[in-house]
Design a protein around this motif. Structure first.
Motif, PDB file in Angstrom:
ATOM      1  N   GLU A 104     -40.806 -33.803  37.509  1.00 53.86           N
ATOM      2  CA  GLU A 104     -39.476 -33.207  37.308  1.00 53.86           C
ATOM      3  C   GLU A 104     -38.571 -34.158  36.538  1.00 53.86           C
ATOM      4  O   GLU A 104     -37.828 -33.745  35.629  1.00 53.86           O
ATOM      5  CB  GLU A 104     -38.864 -32.858  38.666  1.00 53.86           C
ATOM      6  N   ARG A 105     -38.656 -35.440  36.855  1.00 54.76           N
ATOM      7  CA  ARG A 105     -37.816 -36.447  36.175  1.00 54.76           C
ATOM      8  C   ARG A 105     -38.192 -36.548  34.695  1.00 54.76           C
ATOM      9  O   ARG A 105     -37.319 -36.650  33.827  1.00 54.76           O
ATOM     10  CB  ARG A 105     -38.008 -37.798  36.875  1.00 54.76           C
ATOM     11  N   LEU A 106     -39.480 -36.524  34.402  1.00 56.00           N
ATOM     12  CA  LEU A 106     -39.919 -36.596  33.003  1.00 56.00           C
ATOM     13  C   LEU A 106     -39.453 -35.381  32.216  1.00 56.00           C
ATOM     14  O   LEU A 106     -39.109 -35.482  31.032  1.00 56.00           O
ATOM     15  CB  LEU A 106     -41.439 -36.724  32.933  1.00 56.00           C
ATOM     16  N   SER A 107     -39.413 -34.210  32.861  1.00 54.54           N
ATOM     17  CA  SER A 107     -38.978 -32.995  32.161  1.00 54.54           C
ATOM     18  C   SER A 107     -37.540 -33.100  31.695  1.00 54.54           C
ATOM     19  O   SER A 107     -37.145 -32.460  30.713  1.00 54.54           O
ATOM     20  CB  SER A 107     -39.158 -31.767  33.058  1.00 54.54           C
ATOM     21  N   ARG A 108     -36.738 -33.919  32.373  1.00 53.89           N
ATOM     22  CA  ARG A 108     -35.324 -34.044  32.011  1.00 53.89           C
ATOM     23  C   ARG A 108     -35.109 -34.930  30.790  1.00 53.89           C
ATOM     24  O   ARG A 108     -34.062 -34.838  30.144  1.00 53.89           O
ATOM     25  CB  ARG A 108     -34.529 -34.586  33.202  1.00 53.89           C
ATOM     26  N   ILE A 266     -47.500 -45.706  22.778  1.00 56.65           N
ATOM     27  CA  ILE A 266     -46.768 -46.944  22.489  1.00 56.65           C
ATOM     28  C   ILE A 266     -45.284 -46.692  22.278  1.00 56.65           C
ATOM     29  O   ILE A 266     -44.443 -47.476  22.737  1.00 56.65           O
ATOM     30  CB  ILE A 266     -47.374 -47.647  21.265  1.00 56.65           C
ATOM     31  N   THR A 267     -44.920 -45.614  21.617  1.00 56.25           N
ATOM     32  CA  THR A 267     -43.542 -45.467  21.137  1.00 56.25           C
ATOM     33  C   THR A 267     -42.583 -44.863  22.153  1.00 56.25           C
ATOM     34  O   THR A 267     -41.370 -44.857  21.919  1.00 56.25           O
ATOM     35  CB  THR A 267     -43.513 -44.606  19.859  1.00 56.25           C
ATOM     36  N   ALA A 268     -43.073 -44.350  23.284  1.00 55.81           N
ATOM     37  CA  ALA A 268     -42.167 -43.773  24.279  1.00 55.81           C
ATOM     38  C   ALA A 268     -41.547 -44.854  25.160  1.00 55.81           C
ATOM     39  O   ALA A 268     -41.951 -46.011  25.145  1.00 55.81           O
ATOM     40  CB  ALA A 268     -42.920 -42.763  25.149  1.00 55.81           C
ATOM     41  N   PHE A 269     -40.542 -44.447  25.917  1.00 50.96           N
ATOM     42  CA  PHE A 269     -39.886 -45.285  26.928  1.00 50.96           C
ATOM     43  C   PHE A 269     -39.226 -46.525  26.317  1.00 50.96           C
ATOM     44  O   PHE A 269     -39.371 -47.641  26.800  1.00 50.96           O
ATOM     45  CB  PHE A 269     -40.862 -45.641  28.053  1.00 50.96           C
ATOM     46  N   GLY A 270     -38.484 -46.269  25.224  1.00 48.61           N
ATOM     47  CA  GLY A 270     -37.560 -47.270  24.721  1.00 48.61           C
ATOM     48  C   GLY A 270     -38.031 -48.138  23.592  1.00 48.61           C
ATOM     49  O   GLY A 270     -37.211 -48.861  23.006  1.00 48.61           O
ATOM     50  N   ARG A 339     -39.347 -45.798  39.725  1.00 41.73           N
ATOM     51  CA  ARG A 339     -38.456 -46.960  39.788  1.00 41.73           C
ATOM     52  C   ARG A 339     -38.198 -47.519  38.381  1.00 41.73           C
ATOM     53  O   ARG A 339     -37.090 -47.960  38.066  1.00 41.73           O
ATOM     54  CB  ARG A 339     -39.052 -48.033  40.702  1.00 41.73           C
ATOM     55  N   ASN A 340     -39.218 -47.487  37.531  1.00 38.24           N
ATOM     56  CA  ASN A 340     -39.048 -47.951  36.157  1.00 38.24           C
ATOM     57  C   ASN A 340     -37.978 -47.134  35.436  1.00 38.24           C
ATOM     58  O   ASN A 340     -37.081 -47.701  34.780  1.00 38.24           O
ATOM     59  CB  ASN A 340     -40.383 -47.853  35.410  1.00 38.24           C
ATOM     60  N   LEU A 341     -38.040 -45.815  35.547  1.00 32.30           N
ATOM     61  CA  LEU A 341     -37.044 -44.977  34.885  1.00 32.30           C
ATOM     62  C   LEU A 341     -35.647 -45.228  35.452  1.00 32.30           C
ATOM     63  O   LEU A 341     -34.653 -45.246  34.719  1.00 32.30           O
ATOM     64  CB  LEU A 341     -37.421 -43.502  35.038  1.00 32.30           C
ATOM     65  N   MET A 344     -34.448 -48.567  33.996  1.00 32.35           N
ATOM     66  CA  MET A 344     -34.106 -48.456  32.580  1.00 32.35           C
ATOM     67  C   MET A 344     -32.746 -47.800  32.393  1.00 32.35           C
ATOM     68  O   MET A 344     -31.964 -48.210  31.530  1.00 32.35           O
ATOM     69  CB  MET A 344     -35.194 -47.676  31.840  1.00 32.35           C
ATOM     70  N   GLU A 345     -32.444 -46.786  33.219  1.00 30.06           N
ATOM     71  CA  GLU A 345     -31.127 -46.151  33.134  1.00 30.06           C
ATOM     72  C   GLU A 345     -30.036 -47.072  33.668  1.00 30.06           C
ATOM     73  O   GLU A 345     -28.998 -47.255  33.036  1.00 30.06           O
ATOM     74  CB  GLU A 345     -31.138 -44.834  33.911  1.00 30.06           C
ATOM     75  N   ARG A 346     -30.270 -47.654  34.826  1.00 33.23           N
ATOM     76  CA  ARG A 346     -29.257 -48.498  35.468  1.00 33.23           C
ATOM     77  C   ARG A 346     -28.899 -49.700  34.608  1.00 33.23           C
ATOM     78  O   ARG A 346     -27.712 -50.048  34.458  1.00 33.23           O
ATOM     79  CB  ARG A 346     -29.799 -48.969  36.821  1.00 33.23           C
ATOM     80  N   ASP A 347     -29.906 -50.351  34.035  1.00 34.13           N
ATOM     81  CA  ASP A 347     -29.672 -51.568  33.260  1.00 34.13           C
ATOM     82  C   ASP A 347     -29.519 -51.308  31.770  1.00 34.13           C
ATOM     83  O   ASP A 347     -29.529 -52.246  30.976  1.00 34.13           O
ATOM     84  CB  ASP A 347     -30.821 -52.558  33.513  1.00 34.13           C
ATOM     85  N   ARG A 348     -29.393 -50.048  31.406  1.00 31.75           N
ATOM     86  CA  ARG A 348     -29.074 -49.643  30.027  1.00 31.75           C
ATOM     87  C   ARG A 348     -30.038 -50.281  29.012  1.00 31.75           C
ATOM     88  O   ARG A 348     -29.640 -50.868  28.016  1.00 31.75           O
ATOM     89  CB  ARG A 348     -27.622 -49.981  29.703  1.00 31.75           C
ATOM     90  N   ILE A 349     -31.313 -50.144  29.304  1.00 28.18           N
ATOM     91  CA  ILE A 349     -32.336 -50.773  28.466  1.00 28.18           C
ATOM     92  C   ILE A 349     -32.358 -50.151  27.072  1.00 28.18           C
ATOM     93  O   ILE A 349     -32.498 -50.868  26.061  1.00 28.18           O
ATOM     94  CB  ILE A 349     -33.723 -50.654  29.136  1.00 28.18           C
ATOM     95  N   LEU A 350     -32.230 -48.834  26.978  1.00 31.55           N
ATOM     96  CA  LEU A 350     -32.200 -48.214  25.659  1.00 31.55           C
ATOM     97  C   LEU A 350     -31.016 -48.704  24.842  1.00 31.55           C
ATOM     98  O   LEU A 350     -31.130 -48.929  23.632  1.00 31.55           O
ATOM     99  CB  LEU A 350     -32.158 -46.688  25.777  1.00 31.55           C
ATOM    100  N   ASP A 351     -29.872 -48.891  25.496  1.00 36.22           N
ATOM    101  CA  ASP A 351     -28.695 -49.402  24.798  1.00 36.22           C
ATOM    102  C   ASP A 351     -28.937 -50.807  24.262  1.00 36.22           C
ATOM    103  O   ASP A 351     -28.425 -51.165  23.191  1.00 36.22           O
ATOM    104  CB  ASP A 351     -27.480 -49.412  25.723  1.00 36.22           C
TER     105      ASP A 351
END
Length: 461
Positions: A104-108, A266-270, A339-341, A344-351
């Motif tokens: 469900e989380r991945l679908s979002r 390789i290219t997913a998750f940031g 927990r990884n997702l 990544m959101e909490r610590d603003r890894i994509l940012d």
């Protein structure tokens, strides 16, 4: 009597008992080379068995998006899960809450129209699943003759017998006999060494899509089940697409009825500054394959994310999806992925990647001034330098290849404290993919080490 080092002891044991992946295993042991043994990690660094410290410039193997300091958080998530449930299969109408929550989380965060997830153990299994889903989809729609795939030259999508079909590298394929899937190969999107007019995105995209359409027509559109491509092709060195390319792939898939698969192992998750690298290039695939960064390397996991129009067919009442893996969606791996997702959101890894990617791009671009560097390409925290040598046309003589690519560069980079990838398969390359937690000073250090080592190699040409 000389006392053996920790590395020597471990290397001798590995030579006796351990078969390494993609490695000339007979070269290691007491009478050969030492195995490089990584003992621990912290932040963006790893330490070998003799206590030497290195920047992990490849994130393990494009996996460790968060580096190595989040262990306590993942351990807490793992302990909580194991206290509740250690294992339950996703098999025969059975599931468990952690896999359901992760799906469900991945679908979002998935690309639009992709709402379902099939879990597996890693990237090759994810690609194998994509192929089987494509075949099942077409057969259920009354087109069982769609038995062919299209892939890009030089690409790599895994080492199972099935996924080997999607690479054209004879060194990987030929030892295992004829490919399991008939595959037509078309050009990748690397412009290096092409005529200058192909620097124009519109012209280059038109050429690539025209070649692809011709290949589909030559094979017979009614025989093609899927096209698989990475948003940025890893093999051959971080090859980015021109503007309009992925939109064109979508249009051709719709016109001729094959499925479009984005290999995002390789290219997913940031890695490219987005949850899914294809989002950066306007990709709208039917199926997405992921692994590696889904757990940031803290546990093994892969997944095939499937679009609604495919699921509507394979989920028809009475239809059995006769495919699966014992450890698919394992509770421990699923808990770690969740927990990884969260982290990544909490610590603003994509940012962090978005904020520093231009700086890394400029530092990498500066390497193009060195005589040995022919091209710099990549995006996000994912870059390669293609090297040019001592022969006309930029190739390397056997002597230069042995001295520089096989020996000097990997040795000097490691001596300087940087783990990077130096290889000469699809092209002679030095590649980096640093952890997504890397800050500006660390990226500068990576670029400085690359510059010094490549400058030394230039002087040896």
């Amino acid at each position: 009597m000389t006392t053996a080092t920790a590395t020597e002891v471990l290397s001798a044991s590995a030579a006796r008992h351990l078969l390494l992946n993609m490695t000339p295993n007979g070269s290691f042991g007491p009478d050969g080379d030492d195995v490089f043994v990584v003992r621990r990690g912290e932040g963006a660094y790893v330490e070998d068995s003799d206590g030497r410290r290195y920047i992990d410039g490849l994130s393990g193997l494009y996996c460790c998006q968060l580096g190595y300091s989040y262990g306590p958080e993942f351990a807490e998530a793992a302990e909580r899960q194991l206290r509740e449930l250690c294992f339950s299969p996703l098999w025969s109408a059975s599931a468990h809450p952690t896999a359901i929550e992760l799906a469900e989380r991945l679908s979002r965060i998935a690309p639009p129209g992709i709402e379902h997830t099939f879990f597996c153990g890693g990237g090759a299994e994810a690609v194998e699943t994509a192929w089987k889903l494509a075949r099942r989809y077409h057969a259920l729609r009354g087109e069982p003759g769609r038995t062919k795939a299209i892939a890009r030259r030089g690409a790599y999508h895994g080492l199972t017998v099935g996924t080997l079909s999607f690479t054209d590298d004879p060194a990987l394929r030929e030892p295992y006999g004829p490919p399991a899937v008939e595959t037509r190969f078309v050009s990748h999107t690397n412009r290096f060494r092409l005529a200058p007019e192909y620097l124009d995105d519109e012209l280059f995209t038109s050429r690539l899509l025209g070649e692809l359409e011709a290949a589909v027509l030559a094979e017979g559109p009614e025989t093609v089940a899927m096209l698989i491509a990475e948003p940025v092709q890893n093999r051959g060195g971080c090859i980015t697409p021109p503007t309009g390319y992925w939109e064109g792939l979508r249009a051709l898939a719709d016109r001729y009825g094959f499925l479009l698969v984005a290999d995002e192992v390789i290219t997913a998750f940031g890695r490219l500054g987005e949850w899914f690298g294809g989002d950066r290039y306007g990709a709208r695939p039917d199926i997405v394959t992921v692994a590696k960064g889904i757990t940031a390397g803290y546990a093994p996991m892969g997944a095939t994310l499937v679009g609604d129009r495919v699921v509507e067919v394979v989920n028809r009442p009475g239809t059995v999806l006769n495919h699966g893996y014992t450890f698919a969606g394992h509770p421990l791996s699923a808990a770690i992925a969740l927990r990884n997702l969260e982290i990544m959101e909490r610590d603003r890894i994509l940012d962090n990647v978005r904020g520093l990617q231009d700086h890394l791009a400029s530092r990498m671009a500066a390497l193009a001034g060195l005589p040995i560097v022919g091209d710099i390409r990549g995006a996000g925290f994912f870059y390669a330098a293609e090297l040019v040598g001592d022969l006309d046309g930029g190739g390397f003589s056997d002597t230069a290849r042995a001295a520089l690519i096989a020996d000097l560069l990997p040795r000097r980079l490691r001596e300087a404290g940087l783990l990077a990838r130096v290889y000469n398969r699809a092209a002679p390359l030095v590649q980096i993919a640093p952890p997504l937690i890397s800050d500006r000073p660390l990226l500068d250090r990576v670029a400085d080490i690359l510059a010094a080592c490549l400058d030394e190699a230039s002087g040896r040409l």
